[in-house]
Design a protein around this motif. Structure first.
Motif, PDB file in Angstrom:
ATOM      1  N   ALA A  57      44.153 -15.453   1.782  1.00  0.00           N
ATOM      2  CA  ALA A  57      42.898 -15.047   2.431  1.00  0.00           C
ATOM      3  C   ALA A  57      41.935 -16.229   2.510  1.00  0.00           C
ATOM      4  O   ALA A  57      41.277 -16.439   3.546  1.00  0.00           O
ATOM      5  CB  ALA A  57      42.270 -13.896   1.657  1.00  0.00           C
ATOM      6  N   ASN A  58      41.847 -17.001   1.443  1.00  0.00           N
ATOM      7  CA  ASN A  58      40.962 -18.176   1.456  1.00  0.00           C
ATOM      8  C   ASN A  58      41.379 -19.159   2.545  1.00  0.00           C
ATOM      9  O   ASN A  58      40.534 -19.725   3.249  1.00  0.00           O
ATOM     10  CB  ASN A  58      40.999 -18.870   0.096  1.00  0.00           C
ATOM     11  N   ALA A  59      42.693 -19.349   2.688  1.00  0.00           N
ATOM     12  CA  ALA A  59      43.188 -20.260   3.720  1.00  0.00           C
ATOM     13  C   ALA A  59      42.905 -19.714   5.117  1.00  0.00           C
ATOM     14  O   ALA A  59      42.501 -20.464   6.019  1.00  0.00           O
ATOM     15  CB  ALA A  59      44.687 -20.483   3.537  1.00  0.00           C
ATOM     16  N   LEU A  60      43.097 -18.423   5.284  1.00  0.00           N
ATOM     17  CA  LEU A  60      42.849 -17.818   6.599  1.00  0.00           C
ATOM     18  C   LEU A  60      41.379 -17.916   6.986  1.00  0.00           C
ATOM     19  O   LEU A  60      41.050 -18.099   8.170  1.00  0.00           O
ATOM     20  CB  LEU A  60      43.302 -16.354   6.592  1.00  0.00           C
ATOM     21  N   LEU A  61      40.495 -17.821   6.017  1.00  0.00           N
ATOM     22  CA  LEU A  61      39.073 -17.997   6.310  1.00  0.00           C
ATOM     23  C   LEU A  61      38.800 -19.419   6.783  1.00  0.00           C
ATOM     24  O   LEU A  61      37.997 -19.643   7.699  1.00  0.00           O
ATOM     25  CB  LEU A  61      38.237 -17.679   5.068  1.00  0.00           C
ATOM     26  N   MET A  62      39.462 -20.384   6.179  1.00  0.00           N
ATOM     27  CA  MET A  62      39.303 -21.771   6.612  1.00  0.00           C
ATOM     28  C   MET A  62      39.847 -21.981   8.012  1.00  0.00           C
ATOM     29  O   MET A  62      39.376 -22.847   8.755  1.00  0.00           O
ATOM     30  CB  MET A  62      40.013 -22.710   5.636  1.00  0.00           C
ATOM     31  N   LEU A  63      40.832 -21.155   8.366  1.00  0.00           N
ATOM     32  CA  LEU A  63      41.424 -21.246   9.704  1.00  0.00           C
ATOM     33  C   LEU A  63      40.661 -20.405  10.729  1.00  0.00           C
ATOM     34  O   LEU A  63      41.045 -20.344  11.900  1.00  0.00           O
ATOM     35  CB  LEU A  63      42.889 -20.786   9.647  1.00  0.00           C
ATOM     36  N   GLY A  64      39.610 -19.725  10.261  1.00  0.00           N
ATOM     37  CA  GLY A  64      38.789 -18.921  11.164  1.00  0.00           C
ATOM     38  C   GLY A  64      39.310 -17.534  11.426  1.00  0.00           C
ATOM     39  O   GLY A  64      38.826 -16.850  12.345  1.00  0.00           O
ATOM     40  N   ASN A  65      40.280 -17.090  10.627  1.00  0.00           N
ATOM     41  CA  ASN A  65      40.878 -15.769  10.818  1.00  0.00           C
ATOM     42  C   ASN A  65      40.291 -14.784   9.812  1.00  0.00           C
ATOM     43  O   ASN A  65      40.895 -14.466   8.792  1.00  0.00           O
ATOM     44  CB  ASN A  65      42.397 -15.851  10.662  1.00  0.00           C
ATOM     45  N   LYS A  66      39.094 -14.281  10.115  1.00  0.00           N
ATOM     46  CA  LYS A  66      38.388 -13.382   9.201  1.00  0.00           C
ATOM     47  C   LYS A  66      39.119 -12.054   9.041  1.00  0.00           C
ATOM     48  O   LYS A  66      39.224 -11.521   7.925  1.00  0.00           O
ATOM     49  CB  LYS A  66      36.975 -13.145   9.732  1.00  0.00           C
ATOM     50  N   ALA A  67      39.654 -11.531  10.128  1.00  0.00           N
ATOM     51  CA  ALA A  67      40.360 -10.242  10.077  1.00  0.00           C
ATOM     52  C   ALA A  67      41.619 -10.347   9.215  1.00  0.00           C
ATOM     53  O   ALA A  67      41.927  -9.461   8.414  1.00  0.00           O
ATOM     54  CB  ALA A  67      40.715  -9.776  11.483  1.00  0.00           C
ATOM     55  N   GLY A  68      42.354 -11.437   9.403  1.00  0.00           N
ATOM     56  CA  GLY A  68      43.564 -11.640   8.615  1.00  0.00           C
ATOM     57  C   GLY A  68      43.255 -11.800   7.134  1.00  0.00           C
ATOM     58  O   GLY A  68      43.986 -11.292   6.270  1.00  0.00           O
ATOM     59  N   ALA A  69      42.150 -12.487   6.839  1.00  0.00           N
ATOM     60  CA  ALA A  69      41.744 -12.665   5.448  1.00  0.00           C
ATOM     61  C   ALA A  69      41.391 -11.334   4.811  1.00  0.00           C
ATOM     62  O   ALA A  69      41.799 -11.041   3.671  1.00  0.00           O
ATOM     63  CB  ALA A  69      40.550 -13.610   5.375  1.00  0.00           C
ATOM     64  N   ALA A  70      40.662 -10.503   5.530  1.00  0.00           N
ATOM     65  CA  ALA A  70      40.285  -9.183   5.010  1.00  0.00           C
ATOM     66  C   ALA A  70      41.521  -8.332   4.752  1.00  0.00           C
ATOM     67  O   ALA A  70      41.599  -7.614   3.742  1.00  0.00           O
ATOM     68  CB  ALA A  70      39.349  -8.493   5.996  1.00  0.00           C
ATOM     69  N   GLU A  71      42.497  -8.437   5.634  1.00  0.00           N
ATOM     70  CA  GLU A  71      43.733  -7.671   5.453  1.00  0.00           C
ATOM     71  C   GLU A  71      44.459  -8.086   4.178  1.00  0.00           C
ATOM     72  O   GLU A  71      44.925  -7.239   3.406  1.00  0.00           O
ATOM     73  CB  GLU A  71      44.658  -7.877   6.656  1.00  0.00           C
ATOM     74  N   GLN A  72      44.540  -9.379   3.936  1.00  0.00           N
ATOM     75  CA  GLN A  72      45.205  -9.859   2.727  1.00  0.00           C
ATOM     76  C   GLN A  72      44.446  -9.440   1.470  1.00  0.00           C
ATOM     77  O   GLN A  72      45.056  -9.068   0.452  1.00  0.00           O
ATOM     78  CB  GLN A  72      45.356 -11.379   2.769  1.00  0.00           C
TER      79      GLN A  72
END
Length: 239
Positions: free
Chosen positions: A195-210
């Motif tokens: 999730a932390n990595a996805l936030l850095m990649l700009g994927n807020k929805a994916g981070a929330a899912e994880q």
């Protein structure tokens, strides 16, 4: 004669007894670490003078640095680095030792100058590759590789320089996290770091899912509970 036989029986039993004692001591040090008593765990683990013991000592000190003041972190990561190198010297086939060295190097790189941080980043990748070569199922190493790629290829001029000199690519982050989760789907911290990595990649929805998946998983140790509290707090900001 009976005395000779008695002494012989003790001699023959000693390796097994020593092995059991060492295993119990390692387990005792692990128990201390799981309780959050990282200083005691590091001391007990290093005193075993074994590769596994030094690797646990490195893990304990690296984890403990997260609870320590900023002005103490660099020295602690250097200490963890030294323990990990001792673990490798004791057993060059200990995947955990290479992983702990890589982890300590990654943390240390945040507290040194740029001219020191890039060599550390390169060495971190080498050690993660060694860890995986020894144990291809070491899930934590894939998590670390995912973070390595996304942190170094982070955009901007500084990120471009780091990526060009280390070979890091953001595109390699997700496959490494997915590999780690496929190996250990029930470990919450893998999803939290994803999730932390996805936030850095700009994927807020994916981070929330994880994070939503992570908070449903068990947390038993001091460190797992601490990670879980952080995950719940972060998830609340993404809802």
């Amino acid at each position: 004669m009976r005395a000779t036989l008695f002494l012989l029986s003790l001699t023959l039993a000693t390796p097994a007894l020593l092995g059991t004692a060492a295993a119990q001591s390692q387990a005792s040090a692990q128990a201390l670490f799981d309780q959050g008593k990282w200083q005691e765990a590091a001391t007990a683990a290093a005193a075993l003078n074994t590769s596994a013991g030094y690797a646990l000592a490195a893990e304990s000190v690296t984890a403990g640095a997260s609870l320590s003041p900023d002005n103490q972190k660099k020295a602690l990561f250097q200490r963890a680095q030294a323990y990990a190198k001792q673990a490798i010297a004791a057993d060059k086939n200990n995947a955990d030792a290479y992983f702990e060295l890589a982890r300590a190097e990654g943390r240390l790189a945040q507290y040194v100058g740029v001219f020191q941080s890039l060599p550390l980043a390169k060495d971190m990748k080498v050690n993660l590759d060694k860890a995986i070569a020894v144990n291809p199922k070491l899930a934590g190493a894939y998590v670390a590789l995912g973070l390595w790629n996304v942190n170094l290829d982070s955009g901007g001029l500084k990120g471009a320089i780091a990526a060009s000199q280390t070979g890091a690519k953001k595109a390699n982050a997700v496959p490494n996290f997915e590999k780690a989760i496929s190996l250990e789907p029930g470990v919450a911290v893998h999803r939290i770091e994803y999730a932390n990595a996805l936030l850095m990649l700009g994927n807020k929805a994916g981070a929330a899912e994880q994070l939503r998946k992570a908070v449903t998983l068990p947390a038993e140790t001091f460190w797992e509970k601490r990670d879980m509290e952080g995950a719940k707090a972060k998830l609340a900001t993404l809802q």
